[in-house]
Design an enzyme around this catalytic site. Structure first.
Site, mmCIF file in Angstrom:
data_model
loop_
_atom_site.group_PDB
_atom_site.id
_atom_site.type_symbol
_atom_site.label_atom_id
_atom_site.label_comp_id
_atom_site.label_asym_id
_atom_site.label_seq_id
_atom_site.Cartn_x
_atom_site.Cartn_y
_atom_site.Cartn_z
ATOM 1 N N TRP A 107 -4.804 -1.090 3.918
ATOM 2 C CA TRP A 107 -6.067 -1.105 3.179
ATOM 3 C C TRP A 107 -6.681 -2.497 3.167
ATOM 4 O O TRP A 107 -7.898 -2.647 3.250
ATOM 5 C CB TRP A 107 -5.847 -0.568 1.761
ATOM 6 C CG TRP A 107 -5.192 0.774 1.784
ATOM 7 C CD1 TRP A 107 -3.967 1.109 1.291
ATOM 8 C CD2 TRP A 107 -5.705 1.971 2.402
ATOM 9 N NE1 TRP A 107 -3.689 2.433 1.553
ATOM 10 C CE2 TRP A 107 -4.731 2.979 2.226
ATOM 11 C CE3 TRP A 107 -6.886 2.280 3.070
ATOM 12 C CZ2 TRP A 107 -4.912 4.282 2.696
ATOM 13 C CZ3 TRP A 107 -7.062 3.572 3.545
ATOM 14 C CH2 TRP A 107 -6.091 4.549 3.364
ATOM 15 N N ASP A 153 -8.542 -5.788 -5.013
ATOM 16 C CA ASP A 153 -8.461 -4.332 -4.947
ATOM 17 C C ASP A 153 -7.217 -3.918 -5.724
ATOM 18 O O ASP A 153 -6.088 -4.140 -5.287
ATOM 19 C CB ASP A 153 -8.382 -3.882 -3.486
ATOM 20 C CG ASP A 153 -8.164 -2.380 -3.336
ATOM 21 O OD1 ASP A 153 -8.166 -1.667 -4.362
ATOM 22 O OD2 ASP A 153 -7.998 -1.933 -2.191
ATOM 23 N N LYS A 156 -5.277 7.260 -9.038
ATOM 24 C CA LYS A 156 -3.844 7.001 -9.111
ATOM 25 C C LYS A 156 -3.390 6.760 -10.555
ATOM 26 O O LYS A 156 -2.416 7.338 -10.998
ATOM 27 C CB LYS A 156 -3.483 5.818 -8.218
ATOM 28 C CG LYS A 156 -3.898 6.042 -6.763
ATOM 29 C CD LYS A 156 -3.624 4.824 -5.904
ATOM 30 C CE LYS A 156 -4.238 4.974 -4.514
ATOM 31 N NZ LYS A 156 -3.698 6.088 -3.752
#
Length: 360
Positions: free
Chosen positions: A101, A168, A192
């Site tokens: 990511w 992030d 999440k």
């Protein structure tokens, strides 16, 4: 049979969220309307948005110097939206490459300006996160990913730099206490630890909004979105409501400090079993960087991998297959996952060990 869901996301949410969200679908707060048909311009949704922001500020101790946004889409969208707003053709930004990511964020940023990769863990298959790197002081910002869902690594210390830090936090936001003032911006997909898929949380220092590139469409402009308090266009009403419910649940559970203690207990229990069990090996090479959210490990004999997945599923343990193409296992221990579920996984690992090595 009760299922124990260790999925990397969308992930398990608290029963409190499921029950309240189900009620809201049928009749939100006695209005006679489903929340799915409730206008985002209504007083009902205004109350949801205001309470969600207030609770997030309280839980994370977010100062008023920061704007809080709830926007449609996930973190991958912001991989592009951040440099679109802040990185210009004659400027550069610094990035840490710690996994898939983070690498995707780097690739998106290169469309908009110079990108300096301060360090990369790719050569070591991202089994650890590089440290001790230098961040160029002329960078517009420094970007990193705090927790890597695929590889099971985490960086708990915020890198020291004089430039704005953008992080992030998609897979570990609200799982541990943080000092928001160390960051210029935090962003996270919520599916999440913070709600249902479809919305992202943005916490951005207001002075950064003063330097947003003015020559971009309003729909992508963080300053415009902040001025309109997340209501420039129709937001994901129901997903934001699930985020509010999740924040309410966190507050009821004692806040971030209490949930962090539980997350430490859960992760330690599973890591101890991985280190003890004769059939498995942990993936992360640096033990100080082991994630509390995503526990990654291998079967010492790859031919036993599918057998263990089947063995676990028969006992109600699901969602532990690693991300596609990476092999092995990943158990995600997000906030709502109970200690009971972790104990069940540990018991299954022990039973599988005795099954494969009887009498050993």
């Amino acid at each position: 049979m009760k299922l124990h869901n260790f999925s990397g996301g969308p992930a398990i949410l608290p029963d409190y969220v499921y029950h309240k969200a189900a009620d809201a679908i049928k009749n939100y707060n006695g209005t006679g309307l489903s929340l799915l048909e409730t206008s985002h311009r209504s007083s009902a949704f205004a109350g949801i948005l205001m309470e969600a922001e207030a609770l997030l500020r309280e839980l994370l101790s977010i100062p008023q110097a920061y704007a809080v946004l709830f926007l449609a889409g996930g973190a991958s969208q912001h991989f592009a939206q951040i440099p679109l707003n802040l990185l210009h053709k004659d400027t550069g930004a610094a990035y840490l490459d710690s996994g898939v990511w983070a690498a995707n964020a780097i690739n998106e940023a290169r469309y908009y300006g110079r990108v300096h990769v301060v360090a990369s863990g790719k050569a070591e298959a991202y089994r650890s996160i590089p440290t001790g790197f230098a961040i160029p002081e002329d960078s517009i910002y420094f970007h990193y990913t705090s927790n890597n869902t695929i590889y099971g690594t985490t960086l708990r210390e915020v890198p020291q730099t004089s430039v704005p830090v953008i992080c992030d936090m998609s897979s570990d936001i609200l799982s541990a206490e943080i000092d928001v003032t160390k960051f210029g911006m935090i962003y996270a997909s919520v599916q999440k630890n913070a709600g249902a898929a479809g919305v992202s949380i943005i916490v951005i220092r207001k002075d950064l909004l003063d330097n947003v590139n003015p020559d971009i469409p309003n729909i992508f402009n963080y300053a415009t979105l902040a001025t309109n308090r997340s209501l420039y266009n129709t937001p994901p009403v129901f997903a934001i409501y699930t985020t509010l419910l999740n924040l309410q649940w966190l507050q009821r559970e004692g806040g971030i400090s209490a949930i962090e203690k539980r997350n430490i207990e859960k992760s330690q229990l599973l890591y101890e079993e991985i280190d003890r069990n004769r059939l498995f090996t942990g993936r992360v090479s640096n033990s100080t960087q082991r994630s509390r959210m995503n526990i990654t490990f291998w079967a010492d004999k790859p031919e036993q991998e599918q057998a263990f997945l089947d063995f676990a599923a028969e006992r109600g343990v699901v969602g532990i297959k690693q991300y596609a193409d990476y092999g092995g296992f990943r158990a995600s221990l997000y906030n709502a996952l109970s200690l009971e579920s972790v104990k069940t996984l540990v018991a299954v690992m022990q039973e599988f060990e005795h099954h494969m090595q009887p009498g050993a």
